[in-house]
Scaffold this motif. Sequence first.
Motif, PDB file in Angstrom:
ATOM      1  N   LEU A 113       0.835  -1.210   0.000  1.00 35.67           N
ATOM      2  CA  LEU A 113       0.000   0.000   0.000  1.00 35.67           C
ATOM      3  C   LEU A 113       0.868   1.258   0.000  1.00 35.67           C
ATOM      4  O   LEU A 113       0.614   2.201  -0.749  1.00 35.67           O
ATOM      5  N   ALA A 114       1.891   1.268   0.847  1.00 35.27           N
ATOM      6  CA  ALA A 114       2.752   2.448   0.963  1.00 35.27           C
ATOM      7  C   ALA A 114       3.541   2.695  -0.312  1.00 35.27           C
ATOM      8  O   ALA A 114       3.795   3.841  -0.692  1.00 35.27           O
ATOM      9  N   GLY A 115       3.915   1.629  -0.976  1.00 33.27           N
ATOM     10  CA  GLY A 115       4.719   1.784  -2.172  1.00 33.27           C
ATOM     11  C   GLY A 115       3.946   2.236  -3.385  1.00 33.27           C
ATOM     12  O   GLY A 115       4.496   2.914  -4.258  1.00 33.27           O
ATOM     13  N   LEU A 116       2.640   1.916  -3.432  1.00 33.15           N
ATOM     14  CA  LEU A 116       1.899   2.113  -4.675  1.00 33.15           C
ATOM     15  C   LEU A 116       0.742   3.106  -4.613  1.00 33.15           C
ATOM     16  O   LEU A 116       0.157   3.425  -5.647  1.00 33.15           O
ATOM     17  N   LEU A 117       0.366   3.594  -3.417  1.00 36.84           N
ATOM     18  CA  LEU A 117      -0.773   4.506  -3.313  1.00 36.84           C
ATOM     19  C   LEU A 117      -0.345   5.863  -2.744  1.00 36.84           C
ATOM     20  O   LEU A 117       0.543   5.928  -1.889  1.00 36.84           O
ATOM     21  N   PRO A 118      -1.009   6.974  -3.184  1.00 37.69           N
ATOM     22  CA  PRO A 118      -0.713   8.301  -2.618  1.00 37.69           C
ATOM     23  C   PRO A 118      -1.242   8.423  -1.199  1.00 37.69           C
ATOM     24  O   PRO A 118      -2.193   7.740  -0.810  1.00 37.69           O
ATOM     25  N   ILE A 119      -0.658   9.329  -0.414  1.00 35.71           N
ATOM     26  CA  ILE A 119      -0.957   9.412   1.016  1.00 35.71           C
ATOM     27  C   ILE A 119      -2.397   9.814   1.306  1.00 35.71           C
ATOM     28  O   ILE A 119      -3.029   9.288   2.222  1.00 35.71           O
ATOM     29  N   ASN A 120      -2.979  10.743   0.530  1.00 35.18           N
ATOM     30  CA  ASN A 120      -4.334  11.213   0.832  1.00 35.18           C
ATOM     31  C   ASN A 120      -5.372  10.113   0.701  1.00 35.18           C
ATOM     32  O   ASN A 120      -6.301  10.002   1.507  1.00 35.18           O
ATOM     33  N   ALA A 121      -5.241   9.264  -0.336  1.00 32.38           N
ATOM     34  CA  ALA A 121      -6.208   8.190  -0.546  1.00 32.38           C
ATOM     35  C   ALA A 121      -6.157   7.201   0.610  1.00 32.38           C
ATOM     36  O   ALA A 121      -7.204   6.738   1.095  1.00 32.38           O
ATOM     37  N   VAL A 122      -4.972   6.865   1.072  1.00 32.54           N
ATOM     38  CA  VAL A 122      -4.844   5.911   2.168  1.00 32.54           C
ATOM     39  C   VAL A 122      -5.311   6.525   3.485  1.00 32.54           C
ATOM     40  O   VAL A 122      -5.939   5.867   4.312  1.00 32.54           O
ATOM     41  N   ALA A 123      -5.038   7.828   3.698  1.00 35.41           N
ATOM     42  CA  ALA A 123      -5.438   8.494   4.938  1.00 35.41           C
ATOM     43  C   ALA A 123      -6.957   8.541   5.077  1.00 35.41           C
ATOM     44  O   ALA A 123      -7.502   8.300   6.162  1.00 35.41           O
ATOM     45  N   GLU A 124      -7.672   8.845   4.001  1.00 38.08           N
ATOM     46  CA  GLU A 124      -9.135   8.896   4.079  1.00 38.08           C
ATOM     47  C   GLU A 124      -9.719   7.513   4.342  1.00 38.08           C
ATOM     48  O   GLU A 124     -10.683   7.364   5.090  1.00 38.08           O
ATOM     49  N   LEU A 125      -9.145   6.484   3.727  1.00 36.25           N
ATOM     50  CA  LEU A 125      -9.605   5.123   3.974  1.00 36.25           C
ATOM     51  C   LEU A 125      -9.407   4.754   5.438  1.00 36.25           C
ATOM     52  O   LEU A 125     -10.269   4.120   6.063  1.00 36.25           O
TER      53      LEU A 125
END
Length: 471
Positions: free
Chosen positions: A344-356
Amino acid sequence: MVRTLGLIQLTMIGIGAIIGAGIFSLAAAVARDVAGPAVLISFLVAGAASLCAAFAYAEFAGMVPKAGSSYTYCAAVLGEVVGWIVGWDLLLEYTAIVAVVAIGMSGYLGFLLDAVGIHLPTWALGAPGTGSGHRIDLLAVAICLGVAWLLTRGTRTSARVETVLTIVKIAIVLVVIVVGFTKVDSGNLHPFAPFGYGGAFTGAATVFFAVFGYDALSTAAEESVEARSKLPKAMMLSLAISMVLYVLVCVVLTGMQHYSELNPNSGISSAFQSVGLSGLANVIAVGAVIGIVTVTFSFMMGASRLWYALSRDGLMPAWFGAIHPKRKVPHRATWLIGIVSAVLAGLLPINAVAELTNIGVLLAFVVVSAAVLILRYRKPQLTRSFRCPGMPVVPVLGIVFSVWLMSFLQWETWVRLGSWLVVGLVLYAGYGYRRTREVMPGGSVDLDALEGMSDTDGAGGGDDTAPATAR
């Protein structure tokens, strides 16, 4: 597992979970894009919502000295299905939190490497879509796997490392506040709310990620000495200390540099660099890396203990919850979480993961606040070492605050959460419901039996093939 964690270590784990990417990266991103200097309001609103839920968690922690956090609490009060939904939800959210903070840390690591003349290739600088030529955030991947390795060394060893790193982090944050206030330009604080106060409230939904952590702390109940008395105290202390530091840093950050010029990847270091304090900026970057390591540690620990509890109760295969025979930690779950969070950390931007992350934790807060309210009237005779104040107003406020903050999140985030929960219900129907009847005849968690446990029951048990059967 072995009970080795006292009040100081628990408080440090809590602070370690709360102060990290939120203070070093997310505050700058929210101030620049949605709130301006009113990011201070964002943190205060999120902190108020978090406090209401913290009281509910503390009451449960004072009753139930078991791993599992929200899952165990909700299963005990609202039934097995609700408990599973919350546990499945948080399994994803805790893993996503690890990914978010690893991404935040990689920005500061990149800042440090640039300062000493080491430049990573463009493809390794971030997830796809975060910059031209970016393919993977290589530093974030390395961070996730490194913390997983540390956690599998054993609770006593990893907790000592966590305590030392958290003390160093607090010291550096205090340096930021003391020195930063001498460089504050009041002109940078105007306009205070350039995006309107609606922007500050939207920012609260995002920075909420930065003001919880005590829920992950509660997953360490079976590794805590005198868990019933010390866990509630550690929760309150860690949240109070963290909120004071957050408020002061927000003033320094937006006062030193105009909100429109803040760097979302290395906000505090870049702000100090902008006022001619490059040497201190590098020290702060080191502190940011240390600080974010502690967050990654706390939430990966929480996710692995949650997975252990789900496996022990039969809702997931016992293989995942196996305890290492020597180090007494759920090593398989830890490595799996480390690998998934690295992806997840390698392939996704921070904002998308933070909202999830936020929507899942807010959902858990709604359910836990409702559960503590129901239980107070259903079983008033249970022993409570900590009692949520202001009943029934505070739990109701916790529910209202959480639902309100959820309403500010993007619809795509709701779709992702819904899809994950549907997958969880399918797994429960196909595996968990049948299997948990073998492990726990009658299903769910027996709150009366848990309430009768001492703080030493279950300590030191477990083998390498399957978790202990729940009692």
